[in-house]
Design a protein around this motif. Sequence first.
Motif, mmCIF file in Angstrom:
data_model
loop_
_atom_site.group_PDB
_atom_site.id
_atom_site.type_symbol
_atom_site.label_atom_id
_atom_site.label_comp_id
_atom_site.label_asym_id
_atom_site.label_seq_id
_atom_site.Cartn_x
_atom_site.Cartn_y
_atom_site.Cartn_z
ATOM 1 N N TRP A 1 49.945 63.653 -19.381
ATOM 2 C CA TRP A 1 50.180 64.099 -18.003
ATOM 3 C C TRP A 1 49.020 64.928 -17.479
ATOM 4 C CZ3 TRP A 1 53.387 61.319 -15.542
ATOM 5 C CH2 TRP A 1 54.460 60.725 -16.207
ATOM 6 N N SER A 2 48.331 65.657 -18.370
ATOM 7 C CA SER A 2 47.158 66.420 -17.947
ATOM 8 C C SER A 2 45.993 65.510 -17.588
ATOM 9 C CB SER A 2 46.731 67.371 -19.060
ATOM 10 O OG SER A 2 47.743 68.289 -19.388
ATOM 11 N N LEU A 3 45.833 64.430 -18.355
ATOM 12 C CA LEU A 3 44.725 63.509 -18.109
ATOM 13 C C LEU A 3 44.765 62.938 -16.700
ATOM 14 C CD1 LEU A 3 42.404 61.587 -18.869
ATOM 15 C CD2 LEU A 3 44.087 60.129 -20.036
ATOM 16 N N ARG A 4 45.939 62.613 -16.215
ATOM 17 C CA ARG A 4 46.053 61.880 -14.943
ATOM 18 C C ARG A 4 45.458 62.639 -13.751
ATOM 19 N NH1 ARG A 4 51.353 60.206 -17.877
ATOM 20 N NH2 ARG A 4 51.028 57.961 -18.118
ATOM 21 N N PRO A 5 45.918 63.859 -13.423
ATOM 22 C CA PRO A 5 45.302 64.539 -12.274
ATOM 23 C C PRO A 5 43.873 64.983 -12.547
ATOM 24 C CG PRO A 5 46.892 65.979 -13.348
ATOM 25 C CD PRO A 5 47.042 64.622 -13.976
ATOM 26 N N TRP A 6 43.554 65.241 -13.819
ATOM 27 C CA TRP A 6 42.176 65.610 -14.156
ATOM 28 C C TRP A 6 41.232 64.474 -13.795
ATOM 29 C CZ3 TRP A 6 37.806 64.399 -16.793
ATOM 30 C CH2 TRP A 6 36.919 65.436 -17.125
ATOM 31 N N LEU A 7 41.608 63.237 -14.102
ATOM 32 C CA LEU A 7 40.771 62.092 -13.738
ATOM 33 C C LEU A 7 40.576 62.005 -12.230
ATOM 34 C CD1 LEU A 7 41.938 59.126 -16.013
ATOM 35 C CD2 LEU A 7 39.784 60.393 -16.143
ATOM 36 N N VAL A 8 41.647 62.248 -11.478
ATOM 37 C CA VAL A 8 41.529 62.202 -10.018
ATOM 38 C C VAL A 8 40.539 63.264 -9.536
ATOM 39 C CG1 VAL A 8 42.776 62.570 -7.851
ATOM 40 C CG2 VAL A 8 43.809 61.194 -9.676
ATOM 41 N N LEU A 9 40.699 64.466 -10.012
ATOM 42 C CA LEU A 9 39.804 65.546 -9.600
ATOM 43 C C LEU A 9 38.355 65.239 -9.975
ATOM 44 C CD1 LEU A 9 42.125 68.458 -10.667
ATOM 45 C CD2 LEU A 9 41.126 68.277 -8.374
ATOM 46 N N GLN A 10 38.146 64.791 -11.200
ATOM 47 C CA GLN A 10 36.785 64.573 -11.683
ATOM 48 C C GLN A 10 36.145 63.353 -11.032
ATOM 49 O OE1 GLN A 10 35.408 66.781 -13.589
ATOM 50 N NE2 GLN A 10 33.481 65.784 -14.112
ATOM 51 N N HIS A 11 36.885 62.246 -10.973
ATOM 52 C CA HIS A 11 36.303 61.021 -10.418
ATOM 53 C C HIS A 11 35.950 61.175 -8.950
ATOM 54 C CE1 HIS A 11 35.572 56.766 -9.704
ATOM 55 N NE2 HIS A 11 36.331 56.876 -8.626
ATOM 56 N N PHE A 12 36.819 61.838 -8.213
ATOM 57 C CA PHE A 12 36.587 61.974 -6.776
ATOM 58 C C PHE A 12 35.782 63.214 -6.420
ATOM 59 C CE2 PHE A 12 40.198 59.035 -6.916
ATOM 60 C CZ PHE A 12 39.708 58.042 -6.091
ATOM 61 N N GLU A 13 35.210 63.858 -7.433
ATOM 62 C CA GLU A 13 34.260 64.962 -7.253
ATOM 63 C C GLU A 13 34.843 66.072 -6.401
ATOM 64 O OE1 GLU A 13 30.751 62.997 -5.749
ATOM 65 O OE2 GLU A 13 30.116 62.422 -7.767
ATOM 66 N N ILE A 14 36.068 66.447 -6.726
ATOM 67 C CA ILE A 14 36.726 67.585 -6.089
ATOM 68 C C ILE A 14 36.442 68.819 -6.940
ATOM 69 C CG2 ILE A 14 38.953 68.569 -5.412
ATOM 70 C CD1 ILE A 14 39.946 65.636 -5.140
ATOM 71 N N PRO A 15 35.849 69.855 -6.380
ATOM 72 C CA PRO A 15 35.501 71.029 -7.194
ATOM 73 C C PRO A 15 36.753 71.677 -7.803
ATOM 74 C CG PRO A 15 34.350 71.079 -5.086
ATOM 75 C CD PRO A 15 35.379 69.989 -4.982
ATOM 76 N N PHE A 16 36.700 71.917 -9.112
ATOM 77 C CA PHE A 16 37.819 72.568 -9.798
ATOM 78 C C PHE A 16 37.344 73.071 -11.145
ATOM 79 C CE2 PHE A 16 37.739 68.616 -12.026
ATOM 80 C CZ PHE A 16 38.469 68.752 -13.201
ATOM 81 N N GLU A 17 38.129 73.907 -11.739
ATOM 82 C CA GLU A 17 37.941 74.290 -13.130
ATOM 83 C C GLU A 17 39.229 74.006 -13.873
ATOM 84 O OE1 GLU A 17 37.732 78.604 -13.887
ATOM 85 O OE2 GLU A 17 38.056 78.877 -11.721
ATOM 86 N N ASP A 18 39.137 73.899 -15.191
ATOM 87 C CA ASP A 18 40.352 73.652 -15.958
ATOM 88 C C ASP A 18 40.492 74.693 -17.060
ATOM 89 O OD1 ASP A 18 38.815 72.799 -18.236
ATOM 90 O OD2 ASP A 18 38.687 70.800 -17.386
ATOM 91 N N GLU A 19 41.695 74.786 -17.567
ATOM 92 C CA GLU A 19 42.003 75.710 -18.663
ATOM 93 C C GLU A 19 43.007 75.025 -19.581
ATOM 94 O OE1 GLU A 19 44.129 80.049 -19.457
ATOM 95 O OE2 GLU A 19 43.475 79.510 -17.435
ATOM 96 N N VAL A 20 42.689 74.992 -20.865
ATOM 97 C CA VAL A 20 43.565 74.359 -21.839
ATOM 98 C C VAL A 20 44.619 75.354 -22.313
ATOM 99 C CG1 VAL A 20 43.704 73.264 -24.106
ATOM 100 C CG2 VAL A 20 41.764 72.772 -22.602
ATOM 101 N N LEU A 21 45.879 74.957 -22.207
ATOM 102 C CA LEU A 21 46.995 75.708 -22.769
ATOM 103 C C LEU A 21 47.497 74.942 -23.982
ATOM 104 C CD1 LEU A 21 48.928 76.673 -19.501
ATOM 105 C CD2 LEU A 21 47.097 77.925 -20.659
ATOM 106 N N GLN A 22 47.523 75.587 -25.117
ATOM 107 C CA GLN A 22 47.868 74.913 -26.361
ATOM 108 C C GLN A 22 49.294 74.355 -26.357
ATOM 109 O OE1 GLN A 22 45.761 74.257 -28.979
ATOM 110 N NE2 GLN A 22 44.283 74.957 -27.472
ATOM 111 N N LEU A 23 49.453 73.200 -26.996
ATOM 112 C CA LEU A 23 50.758 72.553 -27.109
ATOM 113 C C LEU A 23 51.294 72.629 -28.534
ATOM 114 C CD1 LEU A 23 50.089 69.392 -24.911
ATOM 115 C CD2 LEU A 23 51.108 71.579 -24.240
ATOM 116 N N ALA A 24 50.738 73.524 -29.321
ATOM 117 C CA ALA A 24 51.212 73.757 -30.684
ATOM 118 C C ALA A 24 50.688 75.120 -31.129
ATOM 119 C CB ALA A 24 50.737 72.658 -31.637
ATOM 120 N N GLY A 25 51.215 75.619 -32.250
ATOM 121 C CA GLY A 25 50.762 76.894 -32.794
ATOM 122 C C GLY A 25 51.710 78.021 -32.456
ATOM 123 N N PRO A 26 51.503 79.191 -33.040
ATOM 124 C CA PRO A 26 52.398 80.331 -32.821
ATOM 125 C C PRO A 26 52.497 80.728 -31.347
ATOM 126 C CG PRO A 26 50.902 80.739 -34.659
ATOM 127 C CD PRO A 26 50.421 79.492 -33.988
#
Length: 225
Positions: free
Chosen positions: A13-38
């Motif tokens: 689900w993260s990949l999908r909007p990220w591709l839209v933002l990146q491909h269409f050259e919309i300025p943004f930053e991203d931050e990874v939130l872990q999906l495992a671990g304490p």
Amino acid sequence: MKLLIGNRNYSTWSLRPWLVLQHFEIPFEDEVLQLAGPGWRENLAARSPTGRVPVLLDGALVLPETLAIIEYLADSFPDKAIWPAERKDRAMARAAAAEMHAGFSGLRNHAPMNLRASHPGKVDLDAVRKDLHRVETLWGDLLARTGGPYLFGAFSAADAMFAPLATRLRTYDLPVSDVAGRYVEAIYALPAFQQWLGLALQEPWIVDDDEIDVIQGRVAPGTLA
């Protein structure tokens, strides 16, 4: 504008909007939130109103849910052609995206996205046969109508929605037609996808819930390196 995402190797689900933002050259930053671990669930709940990713942050706006994010981007940047320009194509693209959003549970459950892996022969084909037939029909009809290489000619939000499914076909070497195979190649050739893939391959984290060897009981949780 910031996009909160999960681990790139696994988070469809993260990949999908990220591709839209990146491909269409919309300025943004991203931050990874872990999906495992304490404490990962608590950390995610503190940043996301749904306890899930992705989440788009734009000023005071906190927007979860992939399709809502894509629609917001399309409304905010109407010159970017995130959806096809022609009205009927746009309607068909939204229908395809909605079908991906709600369907293909066999592939979701039995072939989790894992960009670092190669697992030919490990998926029960009977469990995914119906989904494979449907995606062949859907992709085939759209590509025949538009001529490709993407579902509506140029890359659009519909392709972003199907990109994770395309990776599953490659990871598990699932049997598909030449038409579907060429579409998978087109997804992998997209520069934005290559950027995501390169970052995913550098990630050190393991999410047992998305590792087929753990899911199928060949490997004990916590033992993959």
